[in-house]
Design an enzyme around this catalytic site. Structure first.
Site, short mmCIF file in Angstrom:
data_model
loop_
_atom_site.label_atom_id
_atom_site.label_comp_id
_atom_site.label_asym_id
_atom_site.label_seq_id
_atom_site.Cartn_x
_atom_site.Cartn_y
_atom_site.Cartn_z
N LYS A 209 0.86 -1.18 0.00
CA LYS A 209 0.00 0.00 0.00
C LYS A 209 0.90 1.23 0.00
O LYS A 209 1.93 1.26 0.70
CB LYS A 209 -0.88 -0.04 1.24
CG LYS A 209 -1.90 1.07 1.38
CD LYS A 209 -2.75 0.84 2.63
CE LYS A 209 -3.79 1.90 2.86
NZ LYS A 209 -4.61 1.62 4.06
N SER B 58 -9.43 1.38 3.48
CA SER B 58 -8.67 2.23 2.58
C SER B 58 -7.61 1.48 1.76
O SER B 58 -7.03 2.05 0.84
CB SER B 58 -7.97 3.33 3.40
OG SER B 58 -7.00 2.77 4.25
N SER C 116 -9.84 -1.02 7.41
CA SER C 116 -9.19 -0.73 6.13
C SER C 116 -8.46 -1.90 5.49
O SER C 116 -8.01 -1.79 4.34
CB SER C 116 -8.21 0.44 6.30
OG SER C 116 -8.93 1.63 6.55
#
Length: 555
Positions: free
Chosen positions: A171, A251, A275
């Site tokens: 990420k 996220s 997330s």
């Protein structure tokens, strides 16, 4: 005789040149270029969706040319054709790490070919405006060279349950020395950092960092009611099971999409509250949100030093355990970091279902996919106990995130960012974004504005944290202890907020799909540092359910 030799040499040269020309022609044919397009029709289609948060304002980033993602690796693909891609597909697509390692040991592919396969696949899909997922922000320019180095070892000595040579996506809030770390924000577009602690651990285990995945900007702590998976740098992450129809989850949206679409072996996400669980569920993959402290957070763009944690996102439980094993380790730079002797690969092999007690939340039994999963567990020998934990409120939860980020973000910038980053505080970022709202904050920055306005005191925050921790632990423990449960079963990220403030681990495993084809995850929640038990039970459920299916257009 001399004339014959001359003719023979000439023929060799001619055939060699002809072959070289054919290879060059194939290479030119394999060149793929992304072109921007008129997004109006796509955007209008999202306005018809009932979920207002899915009403998109844009699809592609206004600051990133997708061709730049793979431009530094184009030469590495000059002699990697569609033919090569097709030949390698059976050994890579939907395969777990042990299976890929076995194929490599048997000489069916190499680490270099595996890496090129993923780069080729990313370029193939992300350059197609009818299939692109906007799931990748950057690729490691040296990853193929690094793969070649790893290919030099004797493959017989490589353990099949090893991360060695496996291309992993991170990420884009996780620090990497070879790539920028942007958190999806233009304010951090040139953010050069060192490797985060977990990045160093992966590299020490000889994993290949393939690239950085898109995310909800600032880990979805920027705008109010905006689409999950959107960032100014990466554009709108899309769900491979339903592009511009189903949410990608947030996220760690890009991390979920790249794993689901087989753009890498596995990915790392981060979670504050849901997330990892949300995008893993939405993309029909396995996602683990560990106990706070099991994995280091240093070198990761923060929301909350109280609740943040990275975690593995994979297509299978065994890969999740392998990735978790590779990242654990006590980090002196992270005050919550702990050491552990647990070998998660060994621990999951002791997966026995008989006699295990599963807490099933009564209010969720209206969900047919959940009921189907519960019935499978029951038939296989698991004990089902219906529980009613109630739904206590979590007052002050937002203040934990507001005040932590107000303090933790400047500290992160001070410790990790170079002089190329001029912003130092949340106020600086707000001012920076206001200079070009259409490009930098098309959905606003309401949460950031709320951070600045939050006046919770240090003492007040300390009380909120303690009160919520007590409330959330009571929420789970009142059922776990009373009924002697091994685990509580939820759906997707429905109870992520409680697991977050309780600092309890949670694991989501593909549970099935709605009538419309939207994925759902069965989420296992347990007490602190029970990851081995969660993975055991997850492996067992995975083996009886086998619910993960590759997205139709990405096979």
């Amino acid at each position: 005789m001399r004339k014959l030799v001359y003719i023979f040499i000439s023929l060799l040269i001619f055939n060699s040149c002809k072959k070289e020309k054919e290879i060059q022609q194939k290479a030119l044919q394999s060149k793929i270029v992304w072109e921007s397009y008129d997004e109006v029709e796509d955007l209008e289609s999202t306005k018809k969706l009932s979920q207002e948060r899915m009403h998109l304002k844009l699809v592609n980033s206004k600051v990133l040319d997708k061709n730049d993602i793979w431009s530094t690796l184009e030469s590495e693909l000059d002699y990697f054709s569609e033919e090569d891609y097709g030949r390698l597909k059976p050994f890579v697509l939907e395969q777990d790490i042990p299976s890929i390692q076995k194929s490599i040991k048997e000489g069916k592919l190499s680490y270099e070919e595996l890496t090129k396969f993923y780069i080729y696949r990313i370029r193939k899909y992300e350059s197609d405006n009818s299939l692109s997922l906007n799931s990748v922000i950057s690729l490691n320019p040296d990853v193929v060279k690094q793969a070649r180095v790893l290919d030099k070892v004797d493959k017989k000595n490589i353990e099949v349950n090893s991360i060695y040579g496996m291309p992993i996506m991170l990420k884009d809030n996780i620090g990497t020395k070879d790539m920028l770390t942007t958190a999806g924000a233009i304010a951090l577009q040139n953010n050069r950092t060192d490797n985060a602690f977990i990045t160093k651990r992966l590299l020490e285990e000889n994993a290949l960092i393939l690239g950085k995945a898109n995310l909800s900007e600032w880990a979805y702590f920027l705008c109010v009611g905006c689409p999950v998976g959107y960032s100014a740098i990466g554009g709108q992450t899309l769900n491979p099971y339903g592009r511009m129809i189903f949410e990608s989850g947030g996220s760690s949206s890009g991390s979920g999409a790249v794993v689901a679409a087989n753009f890498c072996v596995a990915a790392i996400g981060t979670e504050t509250s849901g997330s990892i669980l949300s995008p893993s569920s939405q993309n029909s993959i396995v996602g683990l949100k560990p106990t706070i402290g099991l994995l280091s957070r240093s070198g990761i763009v923060p929301i909350s030093s109280t609740l943040d944690t990275p975690g593995p996102m994979t297509k299978s439980i065994i890969d999740n355990a392998i990735l978790l094993n590779a990242m654990i380790g006590k980090d002196p730079e992270d005050a919550t970091s702990v050491s552990t002797d647990t070998d998660f690969i060994i621990s999951i092999k002791d997966s026995i279902i008989e006699g295990k007690r599963f807490g099933v939340i009564k209010s969720l039994l209206q969900d047919s996919v959940y009921v189907k999963a519960i019935n499978k567990i029951k038939i296989a020998g698991g004990e089902i106990i219906e529980v009613e934990p109630g739904q206590p409120s979590l007052p002050g939860f937002l203040s934990i995130l507001n005040i932590d980020m107000k303090n933790d973000l400047p500290e992160y910038i001070r410790r990790n960012s170079t002089d190329t980053i001029s912003i130092k505080t949340v106020e600086d970022i707000i001012a920076f974004n206001l200079q070009d709202t259409l490009v930098r904050i098309p959905y606003g920055q309401g949460i950031f504005e709320g951070i600045v306005k939050d006046s919770t005191t240090t003492e007040g925050l300390k009380k909120i944290k303690e009160d919520l921790k007590v409330t959330a632990r009571k929420y789970f423990d009142s059922q776990i202890d009373q009924h002697n449960l091994d685990v509580v079963l939820s759906i997707n990220n429905y109870h992520a907020g409680y697991a977050a403030v309780a600092k309890y681990p949670a694991l989501t495993v593909p549970m099935g799909y709605t009538n419309k084809g939207e994925p759902k995850g069965l989420t296992f929640i347990g007490k602190p540092f029970s990851e081995d038990k969660l993975l055991q039970l997850g492996l067992w459920y995975e083996s009886i359910s086998k619910e993960r299916k590759i997205p139709v257009n990405y096979n």
